[in-house]
Design a protein around this motif. Structure first.
Motif, PDB file in Angstrom:
ATOM      1  N   ASN A   1       1.093  -1.199  -0.114  1.00  0.00           N
ATOM      2  CA  ASN A   1      -0.183  -0.394   0.101  1.00  0.00           C
ATOM      3  C   ASN A   1       1.255   1.522   0.332  1.00  0.00           C
ATOM      4  O   ASN A   1       0.816   1.909   0.799  1.00  0.00           O
ATOM      5  CB  ASN A   1      -0.724   0.108   1.344  1.00  0.00           C
ATOM      6  CG  ASN A   1      -1.491  -0.808   0.974  1.00  0.00           C
ATOM      7  OD1 ASN A   1      -2.518  -1.257   0.235  1.00  0.00           O
ATOM      8  ND2 ASN A   1      -1.837  -1.643   2.215  1.00  0.00           N
ATOM      9  N   PRO A   2       0.956   1.304  -1.014  1.00  0.00           N
ATOM     10  CA  PRO A   2       2.767   2.792  -0.802  1.00  0.00           C
ATOM     11  C   PRO A   2       1.551   4.384  -0.749  1.00  0.00           C
ATOM     12  O   PRO A   2       2.173   4.954  -0.841  1.00  0.00           O
ATOM     13  CB  PRO A   2       3.333   1.953  -2.197  1.00  0.00           C
ATOM     14  CG  PRO A   2       2.431   1.488  -3.027  1.00  0.00           C
ATOM     15  CD  PRO A   2       1.626   0.362  -2.197  1.00  0.00           C
ATOM     16  N   PHE A   3       0.204   3.826  -1.919  1.00  0.00           N
ATOM     17  CA  PHE A   3       0.362   5.508  -2.142  1.00  0.00           C
ATOM     18  C   PHE A   3      -0.876   5.800  -0.844  1.00  0.00           C
ATOM     19  O   PHE A   3      -1.362   4.198  -0.577  1.00  0.00           O
ATOM     20  CB  PHE A   3      -0.670   5.613  -3.061  1.00  0.00           C
ATOM     21  CG  PHE A   3       0.639   4.458  -4.483  1.00  0.00           C
ATOM     22  CD1 PHE A   3       0.858   5.674  -4.916  1.00  0.00           C
ATOM     23  CD2 PHE A   3       0.156   3.280  -4.936  1.00  0.00           C
ATOM     24  CE1 PHE A   3       1.687   5.278  -6.172  1.00  0.00           C
ATOM     25  CE2 PHE A   3       0.815   3.455  -5.964  1.00  0.00           C
ATOM     26  CZ  PHE A   3       1.709   4.382  -6.835  1.00  0.00           C
ATOM     27  N   THR A   4      -0.706   6.983  -0.610  1.00  0.00           N
ATOM     28  CA  THR A   4      -1.793   7.377   0.142  1.00  0.00           C
ATOM     29  C   THR A   4      -3.463   7.451  -0.413  1.00  0.00           C
ATOM     30  O   THR A   4      -3.487   7.582  -1.566  1.00  0.00           O
ATOM     31  CB  THR A   4      -1.948   9.177   0.562  1.00  0.00           C
ATOM     32  OG1 THR A   4      -1.953   9.882  -0.300  1.00  0.00           O
ATOM     33  CG2 THR A   4      -0.077   9.503   0.995  1.00  0.00           C
ATOM     34  N   GLY A   5      -4.279   7.305   0.496  1.00  0.00           N
ATOM     35  CA  GLY A   5      -5.822   7.235  -0.102  1.00  0.00           C
ATOM     36  C   GLY A   5      -5.711   8.610  -0.902  1.00  0.00           C
ATOM     37  O   GLY A   5      -6.727   8.712  -2.254  1.00  0.00           O
ATOM     38  N   GLY A   6      -5.472   9.982  -0.424  1.00  0.00           N
ATOM     39  CA  GLY A   6      -5.865  10.874  -1.241  1.00  0.00           C
ATOM     40  C   GLY A   6      -5.404  10.988  -2.715  1.00  0.00           C
ATOM     41  O   GLY A   6      -5.162  11.256  -3.823  1.00  0.00           O
ATOM     42  N   GLU A   7      -3.742  10.293  -2.307  1.00  0.00           N
ATOM     43  CA  GLU A   7      -2.729  10.199  -3.897  1.00  0.00           C
ATOM     44  C   GLU A   7      -3.703   9.459  -5.169  1.00  0.00           C
ATOM     45  O   GLU A   7      -3.832   9.880  -6.008  1.00  0.00           O
ATOM     46  CB  GLU A   7      -1.341   9.713  -3.296  1.00  0.00           C
ATOM     47  CG  GLU A   7      -0.834  10.234  -2.900  1.00  0.00           C
ATOM     48  CD  GLU A   7       0.307   9.964  -2.370  1.00  0.00           C
ATOM     49  OE1 GLU A   7       1.670  10.678  -1.739  1.00  0.00           O
ATOM     50  OE2 GLU A   7       1.381   8.954  -2.458  1.00  0.00           O
ATOM     51  N   ARG A   8      -4.538   8.376  -4.097  1.00  0.00           N
ATOM     52  CA  ARG A   8      -5.694   7.512  -5.211  1.00  0.00           C
ATOM     53  C   ARG A   8      -6.783   8.096  -5.506  1.00  0.00           C
ATOM     54  O   ARG A   8      -6.546   8.127  -7.048  1.00  0.00           O
ATOM     55  CB  ARG A   8      -5.345   6.581  -4.409  1.00  0.00           C
ATOM     56  CG  ARG A   8      -4.307   5.419  -4.186  1.00  0.00           C
ATOM     57  CD  ARG A   8      -4.824   4.340  -3.168  1.00  0.00           C
ATOM     58  NE  ARG A   8      -4.623   4.268  -1.598  1.00  0.00           N
ATOM     59  CZ  ARG A   8      -5.085   3.760  -1.106  1.00  0.00           C
ATOM     60  NH1 ARG A   8      -6.324   2.716  -1.292  1.00  0.00           N
ATOM     61  NH2 ARG A   8      -5.264   4.177   0.189  1.00  0.00           N
ATOM     62  N   VAL A   9      -6.960   8.843  -4.756  1.00  0.00           N
ATOM     63  CA  VAL A   9      -8.409   9.583  -5.415  1.00  0.00           C
ATOM     64  C   VAL A   9      -7.906  10.781  -6.248  1.00  0.00           C
ATOM     65  O   VAL A   9      -8.594  10.523  -7.768  1.00  0.00           O
ATOM     66  CB  VAL A   9      -8.711  10.369  -4.044  1.00  0.00           C
ATOM     67  CG1 VAL A   9      -9.751  11.644  -5.070  1.00  0.00           C
ATOM     68  CG2 VAL A   9      -9.419   9.730  -3.122  1.00  0.00           C
TER      69      VAL A   9
END
Length: 182
Positions: free
Chosen positions: A48-56
């Motif tokens: 899970n390298p990416f933050t929730g915000g980055e994925r959004v």
């Protein structure tokens, strides 16, 4: 008119062309789609390298790139909770009402089934190539990952220096390397 609305749950670590295929295919069957970014609180780990915000951000830009009508979807970060049996109630609290769930994850399917909410398993598009694990492995090994994700996602990944992040996250400390040799 009663709108048919579905919930699609995925970690999207990162968003890739397989995700866009599932989203487009699902939108052929429903009026609106709630896209739940699963495990939104997790980041900076190998899986899970990416933050929730980055994925959004990735997903928003990719849907725009693929000309998906923004009035037909909602993107909602969904955090995990410690008690799986309460997770469906948690999700329902955070999302608009929906009539079915789209997920290939066995636990997600089980939890919604226990709450009498129907689920469909998505038709996975070229799963061997289009998976977050494959994209992350290619980043780690300096192989072609860019062809697996939309161009807009490539730009976000470069903007946030994600390849460098993934390599640092996977880098082992000297003490770990010594213990592996024992």
């Amino acid at each position: 008119m009663n709108k048919k609305r579905a919930l699609l749950v995925g970690r999207m670590q990162p968003v890739h062309k397989g995700h866009l295929s599932v989203i487009q295919e699902t939108l052929n069957d429903v009026d609106e789609l709630i896209i739940g970014i699963g495990s939104a609180e997790k980041s900076h780990t190998p899986s899970n390298p990416f933050t929730g915000g980055e994925r959004v951000l990735m997903l928003t830009k990719a849907l725009r790139e693929y000309d998906v009508d923004p009035s037909r979807y909602y993107i909602i970060p969904l955090e995990d909770i410690a008690c799986n049996s309460l997770w469906v109630s948690h999700v329902k609290m955070l999302t608009p009402p929906f009539c079915k769930v789209i997920s290939g994850n066995g636990l997600v399917q089980q939890l919604f089934e226990e709450e009498n909410i129907p689920y469909n398993e998505p038709h996975l598009f070229n799963r061997e190539e289009y998976s977050g694990t494959e994209v992350r492995n290619r980043m780690l090994n300096d192989e072609d990952w860019e062809s697996l994700v939309p161009e807009s996602v490539v730009k976000v990944i470069h903007e946030i220096k994600a390849v460098e992040r993934i390599k640092k996250i996977h880098k082992k400390e000297v003490s770990e390397l010594i213990n592996e040799k024992k």
